[in-house]
Scaffold this motif. Structure first.
Motif, PDB file in Angstrom:
ATOM      1  N   UNK A  55       0.818  -1.216   0.000  1.00 53.63           N
ATOM      2  CA  UNK A  55       0.000   0.000   0.000  1.00 53.63           C
ATOM      3  C   UNK A  55       0.848   1.261   0.000  1.00 53.63           C
ATOM      4  N   UNK A  56       2.173   1.099   0.127  1.00 48.71           N
ATOM      5  CA  UNK A  56       3.051   2.264   0.295  1.00 48.71           C
ATOM      6  C   UNK A  56       2.938   3.242  -0.869  1.00 48.71           C
ATOM      7  N   UNK A 108     -17.729 -10.540   5.640  1.00 41.18           N
ATOM      8  CA  UNK A 108     -19.002 -10.866   6.291  1.00 41.18           C
ATOM      9  C   UNK A 108     -20.119 -10.977   5.263  1.00 41.18           C
ATOM     10  N   UNK A 109     -20.035 -10.179   4.192  1.00 44.30           N
ATOM     11  CA  UNK A 109     -21.138 -10.071   3.224  1.00 44.30           C
ATOM     12  C   UNK A 109     -21.011 -11.010   2.035  1.00 44.30           C
ATOM     13  N   UNK A 110     -19.857 -11.658   1.850  1.00 45.72           N
ATOM     14  CA  UNK A 110     -19.676 -12.508   0.667  1.00 45.72           C
ATOM     15  C   UNK A 110     -19.007 -13.819   1.046  1.00 45.72           C
ATOM     16  N   UNK A 111     -19.306 -14.858   0.250  1.00 46.19           N
ATOM     17  CA  UNK A 111     -18.627 -16.138   0.423  1.00 46.19           C
ATOM     18  C   UNK A 111     -17.540 -16.327  -0.623  1.00 46.19           C
ATOM     19  N   UNK A 112     -17.316 -15.302  -1.445  1.00 42.75           N
ATOM     20  CA  UNK A 112     -16.344 -15.406  -2.531  1.00 42.75           C
ATOM     21  C   UNK A 112     -15.034 -14.731  -2.151  1.00 42.75           C
ATOM     22  N   UNK A 113     -14.016 -15.524  -1.995  1.00 45.04           N
ATOM     23  CA  UNK A 113     -12.708 -14.965  -1.684  1.00 45.04           C
ATOM     24  C   UNK A 113     -12.157 -14.207  -2.893  1.00 45.04           C
ATOM     25  N   UNK A 129     -11.153  -6.703  -4.905  1.00 46.87           N
ATOM     26  CA  UNK A 129     -11.358  -5.366  -4.359  1.00 46.87           C
ATOM     27  C   UNK A 129     -10.038  -4.683  -4.034  1.00 46.87           C
ATOM     28  N   UNK A 130      -9.003  -5.459  -3.741  1.00 51.78           N
ATOM     29  CA  UNK A 130      -7.721  -4.874  -3.366  1.00 51.78           C
ATOM     30  C   UNK A 130      -6.596  -5.343  -4.280  1.00 51.78           C
ATOM     31  N   UNK A 131      -6.970  -5.981  -5.405  1.00 50.22           N
ATOM     32  CA  UNK A 131      -6.006  -6.484  -6.379  1.00 50.22           C
ATOM     33  C   UNK A 131      -4.988  -7.431  -5.718  1.00 50.22           C
ATOM     34  N   UNK A 132      -5.532  -8.384  -4.958  1.00 51.25           N
ATOM     35  CA  UNK A 132      -4.699  -9.380  -4.292  1.00 51.25           C
ATOM     36  C   UNK A 132      -4.798 -10.707  -5.039  1.00 51.25           C
TER      37      UNK A 132
END
Length: 631
Positions: A238-239, A403-408, A414-417
């Motif tokens: 994130x730097x 909490x809201x999704x079962x999809x890893x 969402x964070x480009x991981x």
């Protein structure tokens, strides 16, 4: 009474009863034996009943202590061994307590009360505080009568056990023999033979595999395992999103200035008149006021301090305490010392010790360097502060998504991981980052067993690094089929054959050294026995090497005695070319005293171990709810 104090020193914390050199944490001051008729009895020792609650609590306490040692990794604990250890030690404790009562080892309530009043944990300002004691009773949920009884029992056990331990004696002849053993020197030579160098000619047959499988089927099981997906957020990634502005740098500089503003040291002188058993409150106050009048009349503060101050450490130095930081002496002394102008003498100040006159002779303040000179440091601080904040916000946002999704995959997108996967992960074969104790707890728990396939919340596995895991499949522990176990069995049989061949070689070398010259043996077997020089039992050699070297007989002239041991993937041949007898005179007085103390302690512990076994043999012990293997 002093002997009693030594026996139970520290009993208000975790009391340790040492039997057979095994430290066993007692349940605290909560009691082991059934006081509630409704509590199920787990073990009965003669007439004493150890409750199920006490047994469960003791097991849990022992488990928690061991968890601390393995940094929370429960997979490293042997639950059956813990239960057996705890059960045995509770029985030992009950046996000793029963015998102690029969022999009259008992303190009165008055004696226990005296011990409580002497306990430093209940002291405030050097005196016993009933308020602290009552707070302890309240916080521990212990009644006074229960506390008195528990301490009485603990002291009785320790008096009996300590008395037996102290019976260990060591005569001069004993110590001389031990000194001879400890100072004996042996010239040692070693050769390391890799087990991989012993090639097994014959192939492992299907019949050998099947026979091994049928004999060891119960041990050839597959442990529980999981197939898992996971993503890892590293704050360093994130730097690039962090931008430091001039305003950020100014904020860091102002924070540094504010912190430094309160950072000052003051050189303080004082004069003390104590309030104690010899000097009353009124007399001390009157005395300090007379001293204050002398100084106000013009006498030198330091000279008067040297003459009358009752603080011997500072009085010898004109009352000077040196440079002190705020908070060194909390309370009125500190408040006064850090509010006085330089060279002004305070009015009398009351502290726990007595009455003081205080003078500040010098003030030192830390000066903050200029912003420009500190700019690189301020930029780094601002960048780290903003990075920490961004990292914390990102973790919280991903936790909300989990909490809201079962999809890893959605979480990762969402964070480009990157989404990583691992199959057949067990508690023992988990590799980074899944080998973290907290991660393993998320992978192996009752919820997972019963079908929970939700994404975990973020688990911090290192500073600035968080992982989210999702178990896709859970595989229960089960026996392996012959087909599944074949590769493992072949590997085991191959290793056994290699080891057998290596040991046959080692035995041949050992036997040859008994009849042939060392040079000839080394040449014939293509080995080199390298000299390690002289070693003793106190030289710090590896334990296995030391045992092998001192287990062989004294060599005959022109020959060597030898033995061997296997360590890891190597067979180690250990040869002794010469034995130099030990000399008791070479042991200095300090070492001799240590040997005497060690032997006496070991003999005392053995006496205690034998005594407990004697009591156990005579006792009537009934296990109501304890597995046979735990006895």
């Amino acid at each position: 009474m002093e002997a009693f104090r030594r026996l139970i020193r520290g009993w208000l914390g975790k009391v340790l009863l040492v039997i057979f050199l095994i430290p066993f944490a007692l349940v605290g001051i909560e009691g082991y034996f059934s006081r509630n008729g409704n509590d199920e009895t787990a073990i009965q020792v003669n007439k004493a009943k150890i409750s199920q609650t006490a047994l469960d609590t003791a097991i849990e306490n022992q488990r928690k202590q061991l968890l601390e040692q393995v940094k929370g990794d429960e997979s490293q604990l042997n639950q059956d061994a813990i239960k057996k250890l705890v059960t045995n030690n509770l029985v030992y404790r009950a046996l000793l307590l029963d015998q102690a009562k029969k022999l009259g080892f008992e303190l009165s309530d008055q004696q226990i009360g005296q011990l409580i009043r002497q306990e430093p944990s209940f002291h405030e300002n050097g005196k016993y505080s009933d308020a602290l004691f009552q707070t302890y009773l309240k916080n521990s949920g212990t009644s006074l009568s229960q506390l008195l009884n528990d301490v009485r029992e603990q002291v009785a056990i320790q008096q009996l056990a300590g008395g037996i331990n102290d019976t260990g004696l060591a005569s001069k002849a004993d110590i001389d023999r031990l000194a001879v053993l400890q100072t004996e020197k042996r010239k040692v030579h070693v050769a390391s033979l890799p087990l991989s160098g012993f090639v097994v000619d014959s192939q492992i047959t299907d019949k050998q595999v099947a026979d091994y499988y049928n004999k060891n089927k119960s041990q050839l099981s597959l442990p529980e395992s999981v197939d898992v997906d996971f993503v890892v957020l590293d704050s360093n990634a994130l730097a690039s999103q962090v931008q430091v502005t001039d305003a950020d740098i100014q904020a860091q500089y102002k924070a540094m200035q504010a912190k430094s503003a309160g950072a000052e040291e003051r050189r303080i002188q004082h004069i003390l008149i104590e309030v104690n058993g010899k000097t009353s409150e009124a007399a001390a106050k009157q005395q300090i006021e007379k001293i204050a009048a002398r100084i106000k009349a013009g006498e030198d503060f330091g000279k008067v301090a040297s003459e009358v101050s009752q603080d011997p450490g500072s009085a010898a130095n004109s009352g000077d305490l040196g440079f002190l930081s705020k908070g060194t002496f909390p309370g009125a002394f500190d408040d006064t010392a850090f509010s006085l102008p330089v060279n002004q003498v305070s009015a009398p100040v009351r502290s726990d010790a007595g009455y003081h006159l205080i003078k500040v002779s010098e003030i030192k303040k830390d000066n903050v360097a200029s912003l420009d000179s500190l700019r690189p440091q301020l930029i780094a601080q601002a960048q780290q502060s903003k990075l920490d904040e961004l990292y914390s916000e990102t973790v919280n946002r991903l936790n909300d998504m989990a909490v809201d999704t079962d999809s890893l995959q959605e979480l990762a997108k969402a964070q480009k991981l990157s989404v990583n996967s691992a199959k057949n992960v067990t508690k023992l074969n988990a590799t980074e980052p899944l080998n973290n104790a907290s991660v393993k707890a998320a992978l192996f728990n009752d919820d997972i067993v019963h079908g929970d396939r939700k994404i975990s919340t973020g688990i911090e596995i290192a500073p600035g690094k968080t992982i989210w895991v999702k178990v896709n499949n859970y595989h229960v522990a089960r026996p392996q089929t012959l087909a599944e176990a074949t590769a493992q069995i072949k590997q085991t049989l191959q290793a056994q054959a290699q080891r057998a061949k290596a040991e046959a070689k080692a035995k041949a070398i050992v036997n040859a050294l008994e009849t042939k010259s060392p040079v000839q043996v080394q040449q014939e077997n293509n080995i080199t026995l390298q000299s390690l020089g002289e070693i003793t039992r106190m030289s710090g050699a590896p334990l296995a090497l030391e045992r092998a070297a001192f287990a062989v007989a004294k060599p005959k002239a022109n020959q060597w005695s030898a033995g061997y041991y296997i360590e890891g993937s190597n067979l180690i041949i250990v040869a002794v070319s010469e034995v130099i007898a030990g000399d008791p005179a070479s042991v200095n007085p300090e070492q001799r005293q240590q040997l005497t103390s060690t032997m006496a302690t070991l003999r005392g512990q053995q006496e205690l171990a034998d005594y407990v076994q004697y009591l156990k043999a005579k006792a009537k012990i009934k296990y109501h709810s304890v597995d046979e293997d735990s006895k």
